[in-house]
Every structure is written in C-alpha cells, then in structure tokens.
Design an enzyme around this catalytic site. Structure first.
Site, PDB file in Angstrom:
ATOM      1  N   ILE A  16      -2.549  -6.500   9.473  1.00  0.00           N
ATOM      2  CA  ILE A  16      -1.911  -5.364   8.811  1.00  0.00           C
ATOM      3  C   ILE A  16      -2.861  -4.979   7.693  1.00  0.00           C
ATOM      4  CG2 ILE A  16       0.076  -4.566   7.476  1.00  0.00           C
ATOM      5  CD1 ILE A  16       1.809  -6.482   9.065  1.00  0.00           C
ATOM      6  N   TYR A  27       6.470 -12.169   5.085  1.00  0.00           N
ATOM      7  CA  TYR A  27       5.299 -11.547   4.460  1.00  0.00           C
ATOM      8  C   TYR A  27       4.924 -12.399   3.250  1.00  0.00           C
ATOM      9  CZ  TYR A  27       2.821  -7.502   2.231  1.00  0.00           C
ATOM     10  OH  TYR A  27       1.923  -6.650   1.632  1.00  0.00           O
ATOM     11  N   LYS A  33       3.026 -12.213   8.160  1.00  0.00           N
ATOM     12  CA  LYS A  33       1.875 -11.515   7.595  1.00  0.00           C
ATOM     13  C   LYS A  33       1.321 -12.403   6.493  1.00  0.00           C
ATOM     14  CE  LYS A  33       0.047  -7.577   5.132  1.00  0.00           C
ATOM     15  NZ  LYS A  33       0.293  -6.518   4.123  1.00  0.00           N
ATOM     16  N   THR A  56       0.824  -1.200   0.000  1.00  0.00           N
ATOM     17  CA  THR A  56       0.000   0.000   0.000  1.00  0.00           C
ATOM     18  C   THR A  56       0.859   1.251   0.000  1.00  0.00           C
ATOM     19  OG1 THR A  56      -1.654  -1.248   1.246  1.00  0.00           O
ATOM     20  CG2 THR A  56      -1.940   1.137   1.170  1.00  0.00           C
TER      21      THR A  56
END
Length: 297
Positions: A210, A139, A168, A50
């Site tokens: 997240i 991640y 994540k 993002t």
C-alpha cells in the site's frame, strides 16, 4: 471462509479538497481515480494516512468511499481505512464500507493512549465480530499511533477471527515484516507500507504494497511489482531505486503537501492539505520541482 487474495500495488490515495472551501472535491477525486486506474494500480486505499483520514469527519469518509465505489465500478479492489480512536465509529465505518461494496477495510490501532495487547485485541476483535463476513486488515503504524501490533497479537487475532486476513506493515522495521511472514498463515495477505521496502518484501513472499508514492507516480511503483512477477529482478530493482529516492524527497517536506503539489504539477488539482497541516511555501515548491526534475521522471 474464503476471500480472494489482494495482491499488487494499492495506491494510498490523497483526498482532493477544494482550494477555496477546503471541502472534499469530488471533481478532483474523479480525476484522481481515472489517473490511478489508468496508471495500472491493482487497488485503492482511501482515507488512510496519505488521505488525511483522521482529519476528515465520519460523514466525509463515508461520502468519499461511496463515491469511489460508484466511480470504480469493480474495476479494481478497494480497501478502506476505517480506523478511529472511537470504537463505535470504527465499527460504523467498517460496516458501511462492507455494505456499499468495498472489498475490505484496514484498521489502525486506537491511538494517543498507550494500549496493552488485551485492549488492542478487544478493539480489533469487537470490530471483526461486528462485520464477520468482511475482510479486515490490521494496519501496524506505531510511529503514528504509539501502539505496536505485535506478532503474538496478530497470531491471536488470526486464530480467533477468520475475517482478519491480512496486515499492512508500516513500522519501517523490516525485521517486523520478516517476523510476521514467518509465523502467520501462508494464505495471509501481508502488504508493505514502506515504499523503500516493496522490492524486498515481495521477493520474500509479501503480497504487495500500500504505497503513498503510487498516488503520484503509479506506473513507477507498479513496475516494481510487475517486473518481479515477470522474473525481471534487475528492472524491478531499478524501479525500486527510483521509488526509494522519491520517498526520500517526500520526507524532506511537511506531511501530505508534497504529494498534492506534485499531482498539481502533473495537471491534477487535489487542493491543499487540511489544517492543521500546511502546504508548501513558494521556496519549498521550487525545491520540490528541482528534486523531482533531478530524477528525470
């Protein structure tokens, strides 16, 4: 080695850019930080998907994180995305985040080239060994990286490197979350990366999320987590329903742009997406406004 467990909603921040120059806007970043802290998020996640992290230079990524650490002053934890296809850059960014006082780093797998598990284990392990006293989170986002973090890979990494303490999970497949949750150590921090699955993952013992939606509507995402902590499942589910609808809205438009336009509508100018990403057309902006107004938030 004991690390404090990060829990709750960590905002996956956009990166404010100047409308004219396209450079990082630290004035915009300061305003966004105040907005997120006041919105009650439990942590910050800069320079991720993002945050257009892979479109930023190494220097920009370092400057952004230095600024955030100075501004936040320890009020809430900061997990920095430090992944890169360049191993030396990932090591440098990770050690830099440690040295300036961030609370952890998250690493996507190397991308573009198909990597087997031996290659990925070597990548993550080399970084972990380079920053042995710093909490690291793997991640998993195979839709963007092409390479999937598997349960056996996570088991190997968690057994060999005590500073790899979390994950994540952004595969969008909830069974992956369940599989990780069942086999990883009980003190492992598994953070949901799909805004539509926050409620379910926390109910099943996940540490939180997240969240990209939290960069625009922090209170609504925080409400899911905090209502669950207070035992109010029905209120949490209502908040999750709104966040799921918001996620569907974001996905109707090109990446990053709808978050930035929505923040501008809320009075926080974070500029335009960095090329080659594009902003929204006037027709798309009008549709986005209509979409958001339909949710009455």
């Amino acid at each position: 080695m004991n690390y404090s467990k990060i829990r709750g909603v960590i905002a996956a921040m956009v990166t404010p850019l100047d409308d004219v120059t396209g450079e990082v806007s630290f004035d915009g970043l300061s305003k966004l930080l105040n907005y997120l802290v006041e919105g009650g998020v439990h942590g910050l996640f800069p320079c991720g998907s993002t945050g257009e992290g892979l479109l930023l230079s190494k220097k920009e990524r370092m400057q952004i994180v230095e600024f955030i650490v100075r501004e936040v002053k320890g009020k809430i934890p900061i997990i920095v995305h430090t992944g890169s296809i360049h191993l030396d850059e990932a090591i440098h960014l990770t050690c830099h985040s440690r040295d300036i006082g961030a609370q952890g780093a998250a690493l996507i797998p190397p991308y573009y080239y198909g990597m087997d598990e031996a290659a990925m284990e070597n990548y993550f392990g080399t970084i972990a060994a380079s920053a042995p006293d710093f909490p690291l989170y793997i991640y998993n986002i195979p839709g963007n990286t092409k390479n999937t973090v598997s349960v056996p890979l996570m088991l190997n990494l968690s057994s060999k490197y005590s500073n790899i303490i979390g994950l994540k999970e952004s595969s969008m497949d909830f069974m992956n979350f369940i599989n990780f949750q069942q086999v990883l150590p009980l003190d492992y921090t598994i953070l949901m990366g799909n805004d539509a699955q926050i409620y379910s993952s926390v109910l099943m013992g996940g540490a939180g999320a997240i969240s990209a939606t939290a960069t625009v509507f922090p209170e609504k995402v925080v409400e899911i987590y905090e209502q669950l902590q207070n035992g109010n499942q029905s209120q949490a589910l209502q908040a999750q329903d709104t966040v799921t609808k918001l996620r569907a809205i974001w996905r109707k438009y090109p990446p990053i742009a709808p978050y930035k336009i929505a923040l501008r509508l809320k009075g926080i100018n974070v500029g335009l997406p960095r090329l080659p990403l594009r902003t929204l057309t006037s027709n798309e902006i009008n549709r986005l406004i209509s979409d958001l107004e339909s949710l009455d938030i």
